[in-house]
Design a protein around this motif. Sequence first.
Motif, short mmCIF file in Angstrom:
data_model
loop_
_atom_site.label_atom_id
_atom_site.label_comp_id
_atom_site.label_asym_id
_atom_site.label_seq_id
_atom_site.Cartn_x
_atom_site.Cartn_y
_atom_site.Cartn_z
N SER A 227 7.35 7.84 3.41
CA SER A 227 7.01 6.85 2.41
C SER A 227 5.77 6.04 2.79
O SER A 227 5.13 5.47 1.92
N ASP A 228 5.40 5.98 4.07
CA ASP A 228 4.24 5.19 4.45
C ASP A 228 2.92 5.85 4.08
O ASP A 228 1.88 5.20 4.11
N VAL A 229 2.90 7.12 3.71
CA VAL A 229 1.67 7.77 3.30
C VAL A 229 1.60 7.95 1.78
O VAL A 229 0.60 8.44 1.28
N ARG A 230 2.63 7.59 1.06
CA ARG A 230 2.61 7.67 -0.40
C ARG A 230 1.83 6.48 -0.95
O ARG A 230 1.87 5.38 -0.40
N THR A 231 1.20 6.69 -2.07
CA THR A 231 0.52 5.60 -2.75
C THR A 231 1.56 4.60 -3.23
O THR A 231 2.58 4.98 -3.78
N ARG A 232 1.27 3.34 -3.01
CA ARG A 232 2.18 2.28 -3.45
C ARG A 232 1.62 1.63 -4.72
O ARG A 232 0.43 1.70 -4.99
N ALA A 233 2.49 1.04 -5.48
CA ALA A 233 2.11 0.46 -6.77
C ALA A 233 1.32 -0.83 -6.58
O ALA A 233 1.85 -1.83 -6.10
N ALA A 234 0.06 -0.80 -6.98
CA ALA A 234 -0.78 -2.00 -6.93
C ALA A 234 -0.53 -2.88 -8.15
O ALA A 234 -0.79 -4.08 -8.12
N ARG A 235 -0.03 -2.27 -9.22
CA ARG A 235 0.30 -2.97 -10.47
C ARG A 235 1.69 -2.53 -10.89
O ARG A 235 2.09 -1.39 -10.60
N PRO A 236 2.43 -3.35 -11.61
CA PRO A 236 3.77 -2.94 -12.05
C PRO A 236 3.75 -1.64 -12.85
O PRO A 236 4.65 -0.81 -12.73
N GLU A 237 2.71 -1.44 -13.66
CA GLU A 237 2.61 -0.26 -14.51
C GLU A 237 2.50 1.04 -13.71
O GLU A 237 2.82 2.11 -14.20
N ASP A 238 2.01 0.93 -12.48
CA ASP A 238 1.87 2.13 -11.64
C ASP A 238 3.22 2.80 -11.39
O ASP A 238 3.30 4.02 -11.24
N LEU A 239 4.28 2.00 -11.34
CA LEU A 239 5.60 2.55 -11.04
C LEU A 239 6.01 3.61 -12.07
O LEU A 239 6.58 4.64 -11.71
N SER A 240 5.71 3.39 -13.34
CA SER A 240 6.08 4.35 -14.38
C SER A 240 5.34 5.67 -14.21
O SER A 240 5.91 6.74 -14.43
#
Length: 119
Positions: A3-16
């Motif tokens: 999980s530490d190399v996955r892109t993380r959500a910078a904005r709430p919309e990124d999660l979708s």
Amino acid sequence: MSSDVRTRAARPEDLSRFIVERLNAGDVEGLVALYEPGAVLALPNGQVATGRAEIRQAYEHLVADKPTFAPGQQQPTLQNGDLALTSVRLADGGVTVEVARRQPDGTWLWAIDQPSLLG
């Protein structure tokens, strides 16, 4: 992939966007990484998965048959400080509704996920 190399959500919309990508990839750990440790996920049978272990089990079951998911139409995010209400209108007429929370590092994770409100 850890999980530490996955892109993380910078904005709430990124999660979708991330959820669709990771569902289609069958990336269970990547899916679980989108949730806070004590998050809740509504399940189709009316039950609720609470915490990452139960959410992991739910996604293991969901991706087992390798279904394909299409992105829906992101609806405007309603944000109040460190909380955000996100939703997506799905092609089948359903709607998802989620509550995301800004984390101490500035990224976003879901605290509550209702993936099938209508439909």
